[in-house]
Design a protein around this motif. Structure first.
Motif, PDB file in Angstrom:
ATOM      1  N   GLY A  95       0.803  -1.216   0.000  1.00  0.00           N
ATOM      2  CA  GLY A  95       0.000   0.000   0.000  1.00  0.00           C
ATOM      3  C   GLY A  95       0.837   1.267   0.000  1.00  0.00           C
ATOM      4  O   GLY A  95       1.926   1.320   0.567  1.00  0.00           O
ATOM      5  N   ILE A  96       0.316   2.294  -0.663  1.00  0.00           N
ATOM      6  CA  ILE A  96       0.990   3.589  -0.691  1.00  0.00           C
ATOM      7  C   ILE A  96       0.000   4.692  -0.336  1.00  0.00           C
ATOM      8  O   ILE A  96      -1.216   4.527  -0.434  1.00  0.00           O
ATOM      9  CB  ILE A  96       1.599   3.901  -2.076  1.00  0.00           C
ATOM     10  CG1 ILE A  96       0.490   3.947  -3.147  1.00  0.00           C
ATOM     11  CG2 ILE A  96       2.695   2.908  -2.431  1.00  0.00           C
ATOM     12  CD1 ILE A  96       0.920   4.609  -4.446  1.00  0.00           C
ATOM     13  N   SER A  97       0.550   5.822   0.079  1.00  0.00           N
ATOM     14  CA  SER A  97      -0.211   7.056   0.256  1.00  0.00           C
ATOM     15  C   SER A  97       0.474   8.146  -0.558  1.00  0.00           C
ATOM     16  O   SER A  97       1.636   8.007  -0.941  1.00  0.00           O
ATOM     17  CB  SER A  97      -0.263   7.455   1.735  1.00  0.00           C
ATOM     18  OG  SER A  97      -0.909   6.469   2.514  1.00  0.00           O
ATOM     19  N   LEU A  98      -0.245   9.219  -0.817  1.00  0.00           N
ATOM     20  CA  LEU A  98       0.292  10.368  -1.543  1.00  0.00           C
ATOM     21  C   LEU A  98       0.161  11.604  -0.663  1.00  0.00           C
ATOM     22  O   LEU A  98      -0.898  11.856  -0.093  1.00  0.00           O
ATOM     23  CB  LEU A  98      -0.471  10.581  -2.860  1.00  0.00           C
ATOM     24  CG  LEU A  98      -0.473   9.428  -3.862  1.00  0.00           C
ATOM     25  CD1 LEU A  98      -1.337   9.783  -5.077  1.00  0.00           C
ATOM     26  CD2 LEU A  98       0.940   9.070  -4.311  1.00  0.00           C
ATOM     27  N   TYR A  99       1.242  12.390  -0.594  1.00  0.00           N
ATOM     28  CA  TYR A  99       1.282  13.547   0.313  1.00  0.00           C
ATOM     29  C   TYR A  99       1.935  14.727  -0.375  1.00  0.00           C
ATOM     30  O   TYR A  99       3.012  14.597  -0.966  1.00  0.00           O
ATOM     31  CB  TYR A  99       2.072  13.158   1.565  1.00  0.00           C
ATOM     32  CG  TYR A  99       2.258  14.259   2.572  1.00  0.00           C
ATOM     33  CD1 TYR A  99       1.170  14.863   3.200  1.00  0.00           C
ATOM     34  CD2 TYR A  99       3.544  14.689   2.922  1.00  0.00           C
ATOM     35  CE1 TYR A  99       1.351  15.866   4.144  1.00  0.00           C
ATOM     36  CE2 TYR A  99       3.734  15.682   3.865  1.00  0.00           C
ATOM     37  CZ  TYR A  99       2.624  16.266   4.471  1.00  0.00           C
ATOM     38  OH  TYR A  99       2.814  17.264   5.415  1.00  0.00           O
ATOM     39  N   ASP A 100       1.268  15.892  -0.307  1.00  0.00           N
ATOM     40  CA  ASP A 100       1.827  17.082  -0.952  1.00  0.00           C
ATOM     41  C   ASP A 100       2.200  18.184   0.044  1.00  0.00           C
ATOM     42  O   ASP A 100       2.420  19.327  -0.350  1.00  0.00           O
ATOM     43  CB  ASP A 100       0.850  17.640  -1.997  1.00  0.00           C
ATOM     44  CG  ASP A 100      -0.385  18.299  -1.386  1.00  0.00           C
ATOM     45  OD1 ASP A 100      -0.618  18.149  -0.165  1.00  0.00           O
ATOM     46  OD2 ASP A 100      -1.120  18.980  -2.131  1.00  0.00           O
ATOM     47  N   CYS A 147      -4.758   8.523   1.356  1.00  0.00           N
ATOM     48  CA  CYS A 147      -4.194   7.434   2.159  1.00  0.00           C
ATOM     49  C   CYS A 147      -4.786   6.059   1.888  1.00  0.00           C
ATOM     50  O   CYS A 147      -4.519   5.119   2.647  1.00  0.00           O
ATOM     51  CB  CYS A 147      -4.320   7.764   3.643  1.00  0.00           C
ATOM     52  SG  CYS A 147      -6.010   8.136   4.163  1.00  0.00           S
ATOM     53  N   GLY A 148      -5.580   5.903   0.816  1.00  0.00           N
ATOM     54  CA  GLY A 148      -6.136   4.584   0.542  1.00  0.00           C
ATOM     55  C   GLY A 148      -6.920   4.059   1.725  1.00  0.00           C
ATOM     56  O   GLY A 148      -7.677   4.799   2.365  1.00  0.00           O
ATOM     57  N   LEU A 186      -7.413  15.096   4.913  1.00  0.00           N
ATOM     58  CA  LEU A 186      -7.276  13.646   4.856  1.00  0.00           C
ATOM     59  C   LEU A 186      -8.269  13.099   3.841  1.00  0.00           C
ATOM     60  O   LEU A 186      -9.483  13.282   3.984  1.00  0.00           O
ATOM     61  CB  LEU A 186      -7.542  13.032   6.227  1.00  0.00           C
ATOM     62  CG  LEU A 186      -7.414  11.506   6.316  1.00  0.00           C
ATOM     63  CD1 LEU A 186      -5.948  11.102   6.205  1.00  0.00           C
ATOM     64  CD2 LEU A 186      -8.022  10.981   7.613  1.00  0.00           C
ATOM     65  N   LEU A 187      -7.758  12.422   2.809  1.00  0.00           N
ATOM     66  CA  LEU A 187      -8.587  11.892   1.724  1.00  0.00           C
ATOM     67  C   LEU A 187      -8.458  10.372   1.713  1.00  0.00           C
ATOM     68  O   LEU A 187      -7.544   9.813   1.096  1.00  0.00           O
ATOM     69  CB  LEU A 187      -8.151  12.475   0.373  1.00  0.00           C
ATOM     70  CG  LEU A 187      -8.639  13.887  -0.016  1.00  0.00           C
ATOM     71  CD1 LEU A 187      -8.332  14.922   1.035  1.00  0.00           C
ATOM     72  CD2 LEU A 187      -8.067  14.288  -1.365  1.00  0.00           C
ATOM     73  N   PRO A 188      -9.352   9.664   2.420  1.00  0.00           N
ATOM     74  CA  PRO A 188      -9.236   8.206   2.550  1.00  0.00           C
ATOM     75  C   PRO A 188      -9.898   7.455   1.407  1.00  0.00           C
ATOM     76  O   PRO A 188     -10.605   8.030   0.565  1.00  0.00           O
ATOM     77  CB  PRO A 188      -9.976   7.942   3.866  1.00  0.00           C
ATOM     78  CG  PRO A 188     -11.048   8.991   3.893  1.00  0.00           C
ATOM     79  CD  PRO A 188     -10.435  10.210   3.238  1.00  0.00           C
TER      80      PRO A 188
END
Length: 213
Positions: free
Chosen positions: A142-147, A153-154, A190-192
Protein backbone atom coordinates in the motif's frame (compact mmCIF):
# COMPACT_ATOMS: atom_id res chain seq x y z
CA UNK A 1 -18.11 16.92 -5.55
CA UNK A 2 -15.48 18.98 -3.78
CA UNK A 3 -12.21 20.34 -5.08
CA UNK A 4 -9.33 20.69 -2.63
CA UNK A 5 -6.45 22.58 -4.21
CA UNK A 6 -5.84 20.66 -7.46
CA UNK A 7 -7.68 17.49 -6.37
CA UNK A 8 -11.30 16.66 -7.24
CA UNK A 9 -12.84 14.33 -4.65
CA UNK A 10 -15.30 11.75 -6.00
CA UNK A 11 -17.34 9.79 -3.47
CA UNK A 12 -17.42 6.05 -4.14
CA UNK A 13 -20.74 4.51 -5.12
CA UNK A 14 -21.84 1.39 -3.19
CA UNK A 15 -18.72 -0.78 -2.73
CA UNK A 16 -16.52 1.48 -4.85
CA UNK A 17 -13.58 3.23 -3.29
CA UNK A 18 -13.44 6.98 -3.41
CA UNK A 19 -11.59 8.32 -6.44
CA UNK A 20 -9.40 11.40 -6.48
CA UNK A 21 -8.68 13.25 -9.72
CA UNK A 22 -5.49 15.28 -9.68
CA UNK A 23 -5.44 18.14 -12.20
CA UNK A 24 -1.79 18.44 -13.15
CA UNK A 25 -2.48 20.24 -16.43
CA UNK A 26 -0.51 23.35 -15.47
CA UNK A 27 2.73 21.39 -15.22
CA UNK A 28 5.26 20.24 -17.82
CA UNK A 29 4.74 16.62 -16.78
CA UNK A 30 3.64 14.04 -19.32
CA UNK A 31 0.80 13.18 -16.94
CA UNK A 32 -1.81 15.95 -16.96
CA UNK A 33 -4.79 14.17 -15.40
CA UNK A 34 -4.18 11.54 -12.75
CA UNK A 35 -6.91 9.39 -11.24
CA UNK A 36 -6.19 7.83 -7.86
CA UNK A 37 -8.23 4.62 -7.51
CA UNK A 38 -11.10 3.63 -9.81
CA UNK A 39 -13.58 1.66 -7.70
CA UNK A 40 -14.86 -1.82 -8.50
CA UNK A 41 -15.48 -1.24 -12.18
CA UNK A 42 -19.18 -1.91 -11.77
CA UNK A 43 -20.37 1.69 -11.97
CA UNK A 44 -18.78 3.10 -15.12
CA UNK A 45 -21.58 5.58 -15.84
CA UNK A 46 -21.37 7.09 -12.37
CA UNK A 47 -17.59 7.50 -12.39
CA UNK A 48 -17.43 8.88 -15.93
CA UNK A 49 -20.24 11.31 -15.16
CA UNK A 50 -18.47 12.52 -12.03
CA UNK A 51 -15.26 13.08 -13.97
CA UNK A 52 -17.12 14.97 -16.70
CA UNK A 53 -18.63 17.20 -14.00
CA UNK A 54 -15.10 18.47 -13.30
CA UNK A 55 -14.82 19.65 -16.91
CA UNK A 56 -12.27 16.93 -17.68
CA UNK A 57 -12.85 14.30 -20.35
CA UNK A 58 -12.39 10.76 -18.98
CA UNK A 59 -10.47 9.91 -22.16
CA UNK A 60 -7.87 12.50 -21.19
CA UNK A 61 -6.86 10.68 -18.01
CA UNK A 62 -3.34 9.53 -18.72
CA UNK A 63 -2.29 7.94 -15.41
CA UNK A 64 -4.07 5.79 -12.85
CA UNK A 65 -2.51 5.46 -9.43
CA UNK A 66 -3.80 2.61 -7.30
CA UNK A 67 -3.19 2.99 -3.58
CA UNK A 68 -3.24 -0.80 -3.24
CA UNK A 69 -4.25 -3.97 -5.05
CA UNK A 70 -7.79 -4.60 -3.77
CA UNK A 71 -10.63 -5.00 -6.25
CA UNK A 72 -12.70 -2.09 -4.94
CA UNK A 73 -9.81 0.21 -5.91
CA UNK A 74 -8.46 -1.40 -9.11
CA UNK A 75 -11.57 -2.95 -10.69
CA UNK A 76 -12.32 0.19 -12.68
CA UNK A 77 -8.85 0.48 -14.19
CA UNK A 78 -10.18 -1.03 -17.40
CA UNK A 79 -12.47 1.98 -17.92
CA UNK A 80 -9.38 4.02 -18.85
CA UNK A 81 -7.57 1.89 -21.40
CA UNK A 82 -5.42 4.79 -22.65
CA UNK A 83 -4.03 5.51 -19.18
CA UNK A 84 -0.91 3.97 -17.73
CA UNK A 85 -1.25 2.20 -14.38
CA UNK A 86 0.97 2.83 -11.36
CA UNK A 87 0.90 0.94 -8.06
CA UNK A 88 3.26 0.23 -5.18
CA UNK A 89 6.02 -2.17 -6.15
CA UNK A 90 4.99 -4.82 -3.62
CA UNK A 91 1.38 -4.91 -4.84
CA UNK A 92 2.20 -4.95 -8.54
CA UNK A 93 2.48 -8.71 -8.88
CA UNK A 94 -0.92 -9.22 -7.25
CA UNK A 95 -2.48 -7.10 -10.00
CA UNK A 96 -0.56 -8.82 -12.79
CA UNK A 97 -1.46 -12.31 -11.59
CA UNK A 98 -4.95 -13.17 -12.85
CA UNK A 99 -5.19 -15.94 -10.25
CA UNK A 100 -4.11 -13.86 -7.26
CA UNK A 101 -6.46 -13.97 -4.30
CA UNK A 102 -4.83 -10.85 -2.89
CA UNK A 103 -7.01 -8.64 -5.09
CA UNK A 104 -9.98 -10.02 -3.09
CA UNK A 105 -12.13 -9.88 -6.23
CA UNK A 106 -13.79 -13.11 -5.14
CA UNK A 107 -15.26 -11.35 -2.14
CA UNK A 108 -17.10 -9.11 -4.60
CA UNK A 109 -18.19 -12.00 -6.82
CA UNK A 110 -16.24 -10.59 -9.73
CA UNK A 111 -12.87 -10.59 -11.49
CA UNK A 112 -10.24 -8.00 -12.27
CA UNK A 113 -10.40 -7.12 -15.97
CA UNK A 114 -7.14 -5.21 -16.35
CA UNK A 115 -3.88 -6.71 -15.12
CA UNK A 116 -1.15 -4.54 -16.60
CA UNK A 117 1.10 -2.38 -14.44
CA UNK A 118 3.30 0.19 -16.15
CA UNK A 119 4.95 1.82 -13.15
CA UNK A 120 5.98 0.19 -9.88
CA UNK A 121 6.06 2.99 -7.34
CA UNK A 122 8.64 3.21 -4.59
CA UNK A 123 8.80 5.22 -1.41
CA UNK A 124 9.84 8.79 -2.24
CA UNK A 125 8.72 8.76 -5.87
CA UNK A 126 6.89 11.82 -7.19
CA UNK A 127 3.41 11.90 -8.74
CA UNK A 128 2.57 15.45 -9.85
CA UNK A 129 3.06 17.56 -6.70
CA UNK A 130 2.66 14.52 -4.43
CA UNK A 131 5.27 12.32 -2.80
CA UNK A 132 4.71 8.58 -2.65
CA UNK A 133 4.83 7.22 0.90
CA UNK A 134 5.06 3.47 1.41
CA UNK A 135 2.27 2.57 3.85
CA UNK A 136 1.75 -1.21 3.98
CA UNK A 137 -0.43 -2.90 6.55
CA UNK A 138 -3.79 -3.14 4.80
CA UNK A 139 -1.93 -4.75 1.91
CA UNK A 140 1.71 -5.65 1.40
CA UNK A 141 2.40 -2.76 -0.95
CA UNK A 142 0.00 0.00 0.00
CA UNK A 143 0.99 3.59 -0.69
CA UNK A 144 -0.21 7.06 0.26
CA UNK A 145 0.29 10.37 -1.54
CA UNK A 146 1.28 13.55 0.31
CA UNK A 147 1.83 17.08 -0.95
CA UNK A 148 2.57 18.81 2.35
CA UNK A 149 -1.09 19.57 2.98
CA UNK A 150 -3.21 16.77 1.47
CA UNK A 151 -2.83 13.08 2.32
CA UNK A 152 -4.48 10.53 0.02
CA UNK A 153 -4.19 7.43 2.16
CA UNK A 154 -6.14 4.58 0.54
CA UNK A 155 -7.44 2.16 3.15
CA UNK A 156 -4.64 2.67 5.64
CA UNK A 157 -6.71 5.04 7.75
CA UNK A 158 -10.16 6.58 7.62
CA UNK A 159 -11.82 9.60 9.14
CA UNK A 160 -12.83 9.47 12.80
CA UNK A 161 -10.31 6.89 13.90
CA UNK A 162 -10.73 4.01 11.44
CA UNK A 163 -7.93 1.79 10.13
CA UNK A 164 -7.91 -0.75 7.32
CA UNK A 165 -8.43 -4.46 7.92
CA UNK A 166 -5.26 -6.52 8.02
CA UNK A 167 -6.51 -10.07 7.54
CA UNK A 168 -6.18 -10.32 3.73
CA UNK A 169 -2.61 -9.79 2.66
CA UNK A 170 -2.02 -7.26 5.42
CA UNK A 171 0.19 -7.24 8.48
CA UNK A 172 -0.28 -5.74 11.94
CA UNK A 173 3.35 -4.77 12.45
CA UNK A 174 3.49 -3.10 9.03
CA UNK A 175 0.32 -1.20 9.86
CA UNK A 176 1.84 0.01 13.13
CA UNK A 177 4.88 1.29 11.28
CA UNK A 178 2.74 3.01 8.65
CA UNK A 179 0.57 4.68 11.29
CA UNK A 180 3.66 5.91 13.10
CA UNK A 181 5.00 7.33 9.83
CA UNK A 182 1.76 9.13 8.95
CA UNK A 183 1.43 10.48 12.46
CA UNK A 184 4.61 12.52 11.89
CA UNK A 185 3.18 14.35 8.87
CA UNK A 186 1.48 17.72 8.95
CA UNK A 187 -1.85 17.03 7.23
CA UNK A 188 -4.62 19.55 6.71
CA UNK A 189 -6.85 17.40 4.46
CA UNK A 190 -7.28 13.65 4.86
CA UNK A 191 -8.59 11.89 1.72
CA UNK A 192 -9.24 8.21 2.55
CA UNK A 193 -10.24 5.30 0.35
CA UNK A 194 -13.77 5.13 1.74
CA UNK A 195 -16.04 7.39 3.69
CA UNK A 196 -15.78 11.13 4.07
CA UNK A 197 -12.71 13.24 3.32
CA UNK A 198 -12.08 15.68 6.14
CA UNK A 199 -10.06 18.69 7.15
CA UNK A 200 -8.06 18.83 10.39
CA UNK A 201 -6.30 15.74 9.09
CA UNK A 202 -3.78 15.62 11.93
CA UNK A 203 -6.56 14.99 14.42
CA UNK A 204 -7.99 12.07 12.44
CA UNK A 205 -4.57 10.53 11.84
CA UNK A 206 -3.70 10.61 15.53
CA UNK A 207 -7.10 9.14 16.38
CA UNK A 208 -6.50 6.28 13.94
CA UNK A 209 -2.96 5.75 15.19
CA UNK A 210 -4.27 5.42 18.75
CA UNK A 211 -6.02 2.19 17.67
CA UNK A 212 -2.69 0.37 17.45
CA UNK A 213 0.07 2.58 18.83
Amino acid sequence: MEKINNVYCIQGLFADSNSYLIDNSDSDSEYKYILVDCGTGENEGYLHSAIKDTGINPDDIDLIVNTHCHFDHIGGNHFFHKAKVAIGEFDAESVRDEMSELTVSGLFGSKVKRHDVDIELQDGDKIANFEVIFTPGHSAGGISLYDGEILICGDTIFANGGIGRMDIGGNVQSMKESLAKLKELDVEYLLPGHGPWVDNGNYHIKLSASMLL
